[in-house]
Design a protein around this motif. Structure first.
Motif, PDB file in Angstrom:
ATOM      1  N   UNK A   1      45.292  37.009  34.175  1.00 57.61           N
ATOM      2  CA  UNK A   1      46.511  36.343  34.628  1.00 57.61           C
ATOM      3  C   UNK A   1      46.309  34.833  34.625  1.00 57.61           C
ATOM      4  N   UNK A   2      47.380  34.092  34.354  1.00 61.02           N
ATOM      5  CA  UNK A   2      47.353  32.639  34.423  1.00 61.02           C
ATOM      6  C   UNK A   2      48.579  32.170  35.203  1.00 61.02           C
ATOM      7  N   UNK A  33      45.727  33.018  44.214  1.00 63.04           N
ATOM      8  CA  UNK A  33      45.010  33.776  45.232  1.00 63.04           C
ATOM      9  C   UNK A  33      45.762  34.946  45.825  1.00 63.04           C
ATOM     10  N   UNK A  34      47.068  35.072  45.558  1.00 62.81           N
ATOM     11  CA  UNK A  34      47.841  36.139  46.195  1.00 62.81           C
ATOM     12  C   UNK A  34      47.438  37.524  45.682  1.00 62.81           C
ATOM     13  N   UNK A  35      47.277  37.653  44.374  1.00 59.36           N
ATOM     14  CA  UNK A  35      46.852  38.954  43.827  1.00 59.36           C
ATOM     15  C   UNK A  35      45.442  39.272  44.312  1.00 59.36           C
ATOM     16  N   UNK A  36      44.577  38.264  44.335  1.00 65.91           N
ATOM     17  CA  UNK A  36      43.205  38.479  44.806  1.00 65.91           C
ATOM     18  C   UNK A  36      43.182  38.960  46.252  1.00 65.91           C
ATOM     19  N   UNK A  37      44.022  38.358  47.089  1.00 69.57           N
ATOM     20  CA  UNK A  37      44.080  38.768  48.492  1.00 69.57           C
ATOM     21  C   UNK A  37      44.569  40.206  48.623  1.00 69.57           C
ATOM     22  N   UNK A  38      45.582  40.563  47.852  1.00 73.64           N
ATOM     23  CA  UNK A  38      46.083  41.940  47.882  1.00 73.64           C
ATOM     24  C   UNK A  38      45.003  42.918  47.426  1.00 73.64           C
ATOM     25  N   UNK A  39      44.298  42.564  46.368  1.00 74.40           N
ATOM     26  CA  UNK A  39      43.242  43.448  45.866  1.00 74.40           C
ATOM     27  C   UNK A  39      42.126  43.613  46.891  1.00 74.40           C
ATOM     28  N   UNK A  58      37.552  34.269  44.604  1.00 72.97           N
ATOM     29  CA  UNK A  58      38.278  34.873  45.708  1.00 72.97           C
ATOM     30  C   UNK A  58      39.600  34.181  45.989  1.00 72.97           C
ATOM     31  N   UNK A  59      40.336  34.718  46.955  1.00 74.82           N
ATOM     32  CA  UNK A  59      41.710  34.255  47.195  1.00 74.82           C
ATOM     33  C   UNK A  59      41.768  32.835  47.738  1.00 74.82           C
ATOM     34  N   UNK A  90      40.539  24.923  36.879  1.00 73.52           N
ATOM     35  CA  UNK A  90      41.183  26.170  36.442  1.00 73.52           C
ATOM     36  C   UNK A  90      40.303  27.345  36.857  1.00 73.52           C
ATOM     37  N   UNK A  91      40.811  28.203  37.722  1.00 75.12           N
ATOM     38  CA  UNK A  91      39.991  29.306  38.237  1.00 75.12           C
ATOM     39  C   UNK A  91      40.023  30.548  37.361  1.00 75.12           C
ATOM     40  N   UNK A  92      41.014  30.640  36.473  1.00 74.59           N
ATOM     41  CA  UNK A  92      41.050  31.710  35.474  1.00 74.59           C
ATOM     42  C   UNK A  92      41.328  31.059  34.120  1.00 74.59           C
ATOM     43  N   UNK A  93      40.311  30.440  33.521  1.00 68.65           N
ATOM     44  CA  UNK A  93      40.518  29.730  32.251  1.00 68.65           C
ATOM     45  C   UNK A  93      41.042  30.654  31.166  1.00 68.65           C
ATOM     46  N   UNK A  94      41.796  30.065  30.242  1.00 69.40           N
ATOM     47  CA  UNK A  94      42.333  30.839  29.137  1.00 69.40           C
ATOM     48  C   UNK A  94      41.255  31.491  28.299  1.00 69.40           C
ATOM     49  N   UNK A  95      41.562  32.666  27.797  1.00 71.26           N
ATOM     50  CA  UNK A  95      40.636  33.408  26.929  1.00 71.26           C
ATOM     51  C   UNK A  95      41.363  33.796  25.646  1.00 71.26           C
ATOM     52  N   UNK A  96      42.127  32.822  25.091  1.00 76.93           N
ATOM     53  CA  UNK A  96      42.825  33.044  23.836  1.00 76.93           C
ATOM     54  C   UNK A  96      41.944  32.615  22.664  1.00 76.93           C
ATOM     55  N   UNK A  97      42.360  32.899  21.427  1.00 81.59           N
ATOM     56  CA  UNK A  97      41.544  32.484  20.270  1.00 81.59           C
ATOM     57  C   UNK A  97      41.268  30.986  20.221  1.00 81.59           C
ATOM     58  N   UNK A  98      42.152  30.165  20.805  1.00 86.34           N
ATOM     59  CA  UNK A  98      41.928  28.714  20.779  1.00 86.34           C
ATOM     60  C   UNK A  98      41.454  28.170  22.127  1.00 86.34           C
ATOM     61  N   UNK A  99      41.095  29.028  23.057  1.00 90.17           N
ATOM     62  CA  UNK A  99      40.716  28.582  24.395  1.00 90.17           C
ATOM     63  C   UNK A  99      39.377  27.858  24.397  1.00 90.17           C
TER      64      UNK A  99
END
Length: 349
Positions: A108-109, A116-122, A133-134, A310-319
């Protein structure tokens, strides 16, 4: 392992997220894992709503991914396309499927992915996931707040201030022109403007407030753009990003051939080392535990400025992070596996 790669959502970076997720999904499958690419908002459903053997047919059940468009997604259309029209952020069967997985790879980006909301829910559901973490995610997501942490640790950043939508009618003026106006929590340069006078400033504020209720105004730093990934507290090689036209906006980030990216960056050794050290200091300041990426500018006086984390850096072909890892001999599948391995350490404490 049974792995969910979680992507999509309702962020302006929804399409980018799918591209990251698709690449991660393919890489992890090449290592022998059973991997499902899942849209966190639209979820998964079939005629029987049976998920008991979901990891036996992951390829058929995964989201189909196309190329990243030149423009941000129509979030209203995404919401309208959801079959159950629920106001719950998590789509049908998302939590149940994630609970069945050994780990969730967070692709997710943007909003509700990096805040942090999804992380807290998880955490509450007992779901193990990659990344930070969240709390550290929430702090890093807000550019205004995170800059205060940068400054407290001695990491230089552009001067500026935050502005809420309630203040838009009588906005505080920039320290000087040109300046940069951007959403406080956005990513992929969506809603970002470089402005040169009061007329442009007012328009930039209106454009930024379309995306969020809080914006950041800061000095414009003329200079070269760089990024530094950090994994488990150790900085990767510095990468330079040189857009062929304009600045590093949404199109230049994801359209092949729109920017020249050089890694390792052509910099004096002392500046490289300092930039890497600043990246590691940001990790310390924000309490980041696994992997992240920091963006920097270098002006003509060789002064370094940190723009954001950036806590979830992009992981695309050009990232950028995968390119940095490749320089030290870590190919993309190995990088994905490494992210999983170090993230799972958080749940062994």
């Amino acid at each position: 392992m049974n792995i969910v790669v979680l992507a999509g959502g309702l962020s302006t970076e929804r399409d980018v997220s799918f591209k990251s997720g698709d690449m991660v999904c393919k890489a992890l499958r090449s290592l022998g894992h059973r991997v499902l690419l899942l849209d966190v908002f639209l979820g998964y459903h079939d005629t029987e709503e049976d998920i008991s053997d979901i990891f036996e047919h992951t390829e058929e059940a995964s989201v189909e991914v196309s190329d990243i468009p030149d423009t941000a997604p129509d979030i209203a259309a995404v919401k309208a396309s959801r079959a159950d029209q629920s106001d719950c952020f998590f789509g049908p069967n998302v939590i149940a499927i994630c609970r069945k997985a050994d780990v969730v790879f967070m692709a997710l980006h943007g909003e509700n992915g990096e805040n942090g909301k999804v992380q807290a829910a998880f955490d509450l559901f007992g779901i193990r996931y990659t990344g930070n973490g969240y709390l550290s995610s929430a702090i890093a997501m807000d550019k205004g707040i995170s800059k205060e942490f940068f400054k407290s640790y001695g990491v230089p950043c552009p001067q500026g201030f935050s502005l809420s939508v309630e203040e838009a009618d009588a906005p505080r003026q920039p320290l000087a022109y040109p300046c940069v106006v951007k959403p406080a929590c956005g990513g992929s340069s969506i809603g970002v403007s470089i402005v040169h006078n009061e007329t442009e400033y007012k328009k930039a504020l209106a454009d930024a407030f379309v995306w969020e209720d809080q914006v950041v105004i800061e000095d414009y730093i003329q200079g070269r753009e760089f990024s530094v990934g950090v994994i488990e507290g150790k900085a990767l090689p510095v990468i330079e990003i040189a857009p062929i036209q304009g600045f590093y906006d949404y199109k230049n980030k994801y359209a092949a051939g729109s920017a020249v990216e050089t890694c390792p960056a052509d910099l004096p050794a002392d500046i490289t080392a300092q930039m890497q050290r600043y990246a590691e200091m940001v990790v310390e300041a924000l309490g980041l535990e696994t992997y992240s990426r920091m963006d920097f500018l270098l002006n003509e006086k060789d002064q370094i400025f940190c723009l954001e984390a950036n806590t979830l850096p992009g992981m695309t072909p050009t990232s950028l992070l995968p390119q940095e890892a490749a320089v030290i001999g870590v190919d993309f599948p190995a990088l994905c596996q490494q992210i999983i391995d170090i993230s799972l350490k958080r749940f062994e404490k």
